[in-house]
Design a protein around this motif. Structure first.
Motif, PDB file in Angstrom:
ATOM      1  N   ALA A   1       3.882  -4.700  -8.698  1.00  0.00           N
ATOM      2  CA  ALA A   1       3.091  -5.926  -8.850  1.00  0.00           C
ATOM      3  C   ALA A   1       3.905  -7.063  -9.445  1.00  0.00           C
ATOM      4  O   ALA A   1       3.526  -8.220  -9.340  1.00  0.00           O
ATOM      5  CB  ALA A   1       1.862  -5.650  -9.721  1.00  0.00           C
ATOM      6  N   GLU A   2       5.037  -6.722 -10.067  1.00  0.00           N
ATOM      7  CA  GLU A   2       5.876  -7.762 -10.668  1.00  0.00           C
ATOM      8  C   GLU A   2       6.958  -8.252  -9.710  1.00  0.00           C
ATOM      9  O   GLU A   2       7.787  -9.061 -10.080  1.00  0.00           O
ATOM     10  CB  GLU A   2       6.559  -7.216 -11.927  1.00  0.00           C
ATOM     11  CG  GLU A   2       5.589  -6.817 -13.019  1.00  0.00           C
ATOM     12  CD  GLU A   2       6.299  -6.117 -14.170  1.00  0.00           C
ATOM     13  OE1 GLU A   2       6.324  -6.688 -15.261  1.00  0.00           O
ATOM     14  OE2 GLU A   2       6.834  -5.015 -13.969  1.00  0.00           O
ATOM     15  N   MET A   3       6.960  -7.687  -8.490  1.00  0.00           N
ATOM     16  CA  MET A   3       8.022  -8.020  -7.549  1.00  0.00           C
ATOM     17  C   MET A   3       7.481  -8.834  -6.375  1.00  0.00           C
ATOM     18  O   MET A   3       6.328  -8.714  -6.004  1.00  0.00           O
ATOM     19  CB  MET A   3       8.664  -6.726  -7.020  1.00  0.00           C
ATOM     20  CG  MET A   3       9.128  -5.790  -8.113  1.00  0.00           C
ATOM     21  SD  MET A   3       9.561  -4.163  -7.483  1.00  0.00           S
ATOM     22  CE  MET A   3      11.250  -4.415  -7.124  1.00  0.00           C
TER      23      MET A   3
ATOM     24  N   TYR B   1       7.398  -3.007 -12.209  1.00  0.00           N
ATOM     25  CA  TYR B   1       6.347  -2.445 -11.380  1.00  0.00           C
ATOM     26  C   TYR B   1       6.258  -3.245 -10.084  1.00  0.00           C
ATOM     27  O   TYR B   1       6.587  -4.442 -10.076  1.00  0.00           O
ATOM     28  CB  TYR B   1       5.006  -2.495 -12.112  1.00  0.00           C
ATOM     29  CG  TYR B   1       4.927  -1.543 -13.273  1.00  0.00           C
ATOM     30  CD1 TYR B   1       4.681  -0.195 -13.044  1.00  0.00           C
ATOM     31  CD2 TYR B   1       5.134  -1.965 -14.571  1.00  0.00           C
ATOM     32  CE1 TYR B   1       4.627   0.697 -14.104  1.00  0.00           C
ATOM     33  CE2 TYR B   1       5.082  -1.078 -15.642  1.00  0.00           C
ATOM     34  CZ  TYR B   1       4.824   0.249 -15.395  1.00  0.00           C
ATOM     35  OH  TYR B   1       4.773   1.143 -16.436  1.00  0.00           O
TER      36      TYR B   1
ATOM     37  N   LYS C   1       0.818  -1.211   0.000  1.00  0.00           N
ATOM     38  CA  LYS C   1       0.000   0.000   0.000  1.00  0.00           C
ATOM     39  C   LYS C   1       0.849   1.258   0.000  1.00  0.00           C
ATOM     40  O   LYS C   1       0.375   2.328  -0.335  1.00  0.00           O
ATOM     41  CB  LYS C   1      -0.907   0.014   1.240  1.00  0.00           C
ATOM     42  CG  LYS C   1      -1.967  -1.052   1.224  1.00  0.00           C
ATOM     43  CD  LYS C   1      -2.796  -0.952   2.490  1.00  0.00           C
ATOM     44  CE  LYS C   1      -3.918  -1.978   2.479  1.00  0.00           C
ATOM     45  NZ  LYS C   1      -4.601  -2.008   3.794  1.00  0.00           N
ATOM     46  N   ALA C   2       2.105   1.128   0.425  1.00  0.00           N
ATOM     47  CA  ALA C   2       2.945   2.313   0.571  1.00  0.00           C
ATOM     48  C   ALA C   2       3.722   2.640  -0.699  1.00  0.00           C
ATOM     49  O   ALA C   2       4.340   3.690  -0.790  1.00  0.00           O
ATOM     50  CB  ALA C   2       3.914   2.128   1.746  1.00  0.00           C
ATOM     51  N   LEU C   3       3.691   1.729  -1.679  1.00  0.00           N
ATOM     52  CA  LEU C   3       4.369   1.998  -2.947  1.00  0.00           C
ATOM     53  C   LEU C   3       3.344   2.477  -3.967  1.00  0.00           C
ATOM     54  O   LEU C   3       2.162   2.178  -3.855  1.00  0.00           O
ATOM     55  CB  LEU C   3       5.054   0.724  -3.454  1.00  0.00           C
ATOM     56  CG  LEU C   3       6.205   0.202  -2.603  1.00  0.00           C
ATOM     57  CD1 LEU C   3       6.615  -1.197  -3.050  1.00  0.00           C
ATOM     58  CD2 LEU C   3       7.398   1.144  -2.660  1.00  0.00           C
ATOM     59  N   LEU C   4       3.812   3.215  -4.983  1.00  0.00           N
ATOM     60  CA  LEU C   4       2.920   3.648  -6.041  1.00  0.00           C
ATOM     61  C   LEU C   4       2.879   2.547  -7.101  1.00  0.00           C
ATOM     62  O   LEU C   4       3.874   2.326  -7.786  1.00  0.00           O
ATOM     63  CB  LEU C   4       3.420   4.950  -6.684  1.00  0.00           C
ATOM     64  CG  LEU C   4       3.682   6.127  -5.748  1.00  0.00           C
ATOM     65  CD1 LEU C   4       4.133   7.339  -6.547  1.00  0.00           C
ATOM     66  CD2 LEU C   4       2.447   6.472  -4.937  1.00  0.00           C
ATOM     67  N   PRO C   5       1.737   1.862  -7.238  1.00  0.00           N
ATOM     68  CA  PRO C   5       1.699   0.713  -8.154  1.00  0.00           C
ATOM     69  C   PRO C   5       1.868   1.115  -9.617  1.00  0.00           C
ATOM     70  O   PRO C   5       2.210   0.276 -10.438  1.00  0.00           O
ATOM     71  CB  PRO C   5       0.323   0.094  -7.902  1.00  0.00           C
ATOM     72  CG  PRO C   5      -0.471   1.134  -7.225  1.00  0.00           C
ATOM     73  CD  PRO C   5       0.481   2.040  -6.510  1.00  0.00           C
ATOM     74  N   TRP C   6       1.622   2.398  -9.945  1.00  0.00           N
ATOM     75  CA  TRP C   6       1.721   2.821 -11.345  1.00  0.00           C
ATOM     76  C   TRP C   6       3.121   3.310 -11.681  1.00  0.00           C
ATOM     77  O   TRP C   6       3.370   3.736 -12.785  1.00  0.00           O
ATOM     78  CB  TRP C   6       0.703   3.923 -11.639  1.00  0.00           C
ATOM     79  CG  TRP C   6       0.799   5.079 -10.697  1.00  0.00           C
ATOM     80  CD1 TRP C   6       1.626   6.167 -10.817  1.00  0.00           C
ATOM     81  CD2 TRP C   6       0.065   5.266  -9.487  1.00  0.00           C
ATOM     82  NE1 TRP C   6       1.443   7.005  -9.753  1.00  0.00           N
ATOM     83  CE2 TRP C   6       0.488   6.484  -8.923  1.00  0.00           C
ATOM     84  CE3 TRP C   6      -0.916   4.509  -8.835  1.00  0.00           C
ATOM     85  CZ2 TRP C   6      -0.034   6.960  -7.718  1.00  0.00           C
ATOM     86  CZ3 TRP C   6      -1.425   5.007  -7.644  1.00  0.00           C
ATOM     87  CH2 TRP C   6      -0.990   6.208  -7.099  1.00  0.00           C
ATOM     88  N   ARG C   7       4.004   3.291 -10.705  1.00  0.00           N
ATOM     89  CA  ARG C   7       5.379   3.679 -10.999  1.00  0.00           C
ATOM     90  C   ARG C   7       6.290   2.463 -10.888  1.00  0.00           C
ATOM     91  O   ARG C   7       6.079   1.621 -10.021  1.00  0.00           O
ATOM     92  CB  ARG C   7       5.860   4.748 -10.019  1.00  0.00           C
ATOM     93  CG  ARG C   7       5.291   6.121 -10.279  1.00  0.00           C
ATOM     94  CD  ARG C   7       6.137   7.126  -9.553  1.00  0.00           C
ATOM     95  NE  ARG C   7       5.649   8.479  -9.715  1.00  0.00           N
ATOM     96  CZ  ARG C   7       6.431   9.547  -9.585  1.00  0.00           C
ATOM     97  NH1 ARG C   7       7.714   9.404  -9.283  1.00  0.00           N
ATOM     98  NH2 ARG C   7       5.946  10.751  -9.741  1.00  0.00           N
TER      99      ARG C   7
END
Lengths: 255, 267
Positions: free
Chosen positions: B146-148, B144, B98-104
């Motif tokens: 989501a890929e990690m 991204y 939640k603390a990371l920007l998923p679009w970056r």
């Protein structure tokens, strides 16, 4: 592209071709009078003729123009208003009940009001199209801004980000999936309302063309117009989904 | 039996406190969450806070971050009262997702902190590469979140925090959601990163062994309302080692003491 995708493409194409074939069959057998139902061959001929003379192209551009202006105004206003309302809890509780009243209002009921205000003019069309198209966008934007992860605002606070930076770097991208979904719905609404306004106000466009063709029993021209409207709807939806896919690449990349 | 041992990390009077809680009480919704907490954290100290769930560990950390203001008492940083979050205090949240920007991308997420500090775009790239390398993600700049994996996302969050060049790093159960192997790897990485940066660390965890393994000092909170119940100085030799440190008799003794404390506090 894998085999399953290829298969479904071929199947959907076959279904479409089947419908056209059936249509041709019905027209050839004169199951419906050719005065009302031209075959796909005659409709196609009319399309080609219309474009060759430039008539149909003008109408097409007219409709696209109405649609684009209305949608553009609705997008700007919808996103700006939605961002304002969505990012403030107080605003939401003040404005939400009024929105719930306005939203289910059929846009067709607003058309007489618009005609009374603007007359049978382009401004009337712009107002009606924008008014109708704004709702999906406004509500989606409000939802998108209200649903920004609170944790991200805390990150922004600890980084001392400016208000503007928070809007453009956190809230707007976070709300972008909702906003784009709203824009996709609105573009369809804008097309429908463009046709309605052209019919009602006699504005230059495919709606007017379809109406005149029907009145004159030029069924081939009528169908040519309807086909073009279908193509506009299909292509704009396709364009929106391509844009969505590109902009929301980060969402589909997960495992 | 709860034995409160009052010891200073570096002996009495060894430098001024960087983070100072004095008589801090916090009420939320009419309920006392924390009561009369007084606590000094010295510059460069690694302080761990443990306690049963609901004892206010995370709340204490949020007070230190300036995200909450105390109902009474004061929280000070470098002698000045904390009235708002500071750029030189970085927070590592437990819920990295939640603390990371998923679009970056990973690169873009680290960049966010540098953009906020006003670093010129031309200087950012090199700094970001350096930070990603530091946390072991040099080949994942274009990915991204989501890929990690979870561990990688948490490293990324740590990289973004390091980009703030923090004087203090506040970590809220940062490894709570990770598997045991990943957690141990990250513990050692955090220790070496902190050693290299001289940052003060306040580390909240519910894992007693983790607290002893990492900390110079461990504070245990008692619940309802949260207050300090135990304070242990950890004199285990550094650098610490996952095997030898954890086999050290002193480690086992401290573990026993904290375990008894938690058991008594839950009773």
């Amino acid at each position: 592209m894998n085999r399953a995708v290829l298969y479904w493409r071929a199947a959907s194409f076959a279904v479409a071709a089947g419908f056209v074939g059936l249509w041709q069959l019905i027209a050839d057998q004169r199951l419906v009078s050719p005065v009302f139902l031209p075959g796909p061959d005659r409709a196609w001929a009319s399309l080609v003729r219309g474009f060759a003379s430039g008539d149909l192209l003008d109408k097409l551009l007219g409709t696209l123009e109405h649609m684009a202006y209305g949608w553009f105004v609705a997008s700007i206003a919808g996103i700006a208003l939605g961002a304002m309302i969505g990012s403030s809890r107080t605003m939401r509780s003040y404005v939400a009940p009024s929105l719930e009243f306005l939203r289910p209002l059929p846009v067709s009921a607003v058309i007489p009001v618009a005609i009374a205000m603007f007359g049978l003019t382009q401004s009337m069309a712009l107002f009606v199209i924008a008014f109708g198209a704004i709702w999906p966008m406004l509500l989606a934007t409000i939802h998108g801004f209200a649903a920004v992860e609170p944790r991200l605002y805390e990150v922004a606070r600890s980084l001392h980000m400016s208000r503007l930076a928070i809007i453009f770097k956190i809230a707007l991208p976070s709300a972008s999936p909702d906003i784009l979904a709203g824009m996709r719905l609105s573009v369809t609404v804008a097309l429908i309302l463009s046709v309605v306004c052209e019919i009602l106000a006699g504005l230059d466009g495919l709606g007017h063309w379809v109406l005149l063709s029907a009145r004159a029993f030029r069924s081939a021209d009528l169908f040519a117009g309807v086909i073009l409207l279908g193509v506009i709807g299909y292509l704009t939806a396709l364009a929106m989904s391509v844009v969505e896919k590109r902009l929301l690449k980060w969402r589909s990349s997960g495992h | 039996m709860i034995a409160a041992v009052n010891q200073r990390a570096n002996g009495p009077g060894a430098g001024r406190a960087q983070i100072a809680f004095s008589g801090v009480t916090l009420n939320l919704g009419g309920k006392a969450i924390l009561e009369n907490i007084s606590l000094d954290v010295k510059p460069g100290e690694f302080l761990c806070i443990i306690g049963a769930s609901g004892c206010g560990k995370t709340t204490a950390l949020r007070l230190a971050a300036g995200l909450y203001q105390p109902t009474s008492g004061t929280v000070a940083f470098d002698g000045k009262p904390m009235l708002a979050p500071r750029r030189d205090i970085a927070i590592v949240f437990q819920d990295y997702g939640k603390a990371l920007l998923p679009w970056r991308t990973a690169f873009g997420n680290v960049s966010l902190a540098l953009e906020a500090s006003g670093m010129a775009a031309s200087q950012r790239a090199a700094r970001i590469d350096e930070l990603l390398k530091k946390v072991g993600l040099p080949n994942h700049a274009g990915k991204y979140p989501a890929e990690m994996s979870g561990g990688m996302q948490q490293r990324l969050q740590i990289a973004r925090c390091l980009a703030q060049e923090p004087k203090a790093l506040l970590m809220d159960e940062p490894f709570g959601a990770l598997d045991a192997m990943t957690r141990q790897g990250l513990q050692d990485e955090v220790l070496s990163l902190v050693r290299a940066s001289d940052a003060t660390v306040v580390f909240v965890t519910h894992d007693l062994e983790e607290a002893i393994y990492l900390g110079d000092r461990v504070i245990g909170l008692l619940p309802h309302p949260g207050r300090i119940g135990i304070e242990l100085k950890i004199d285990l030799p550094r650098p610490r080692d996952q095997l030898t440190t954890r086999e050290n008799p002193e480690f086992l003794r401290l573990r026993r003491e904290l375990f008894d404390f938690i058991k008594a506090s839950e009773a």
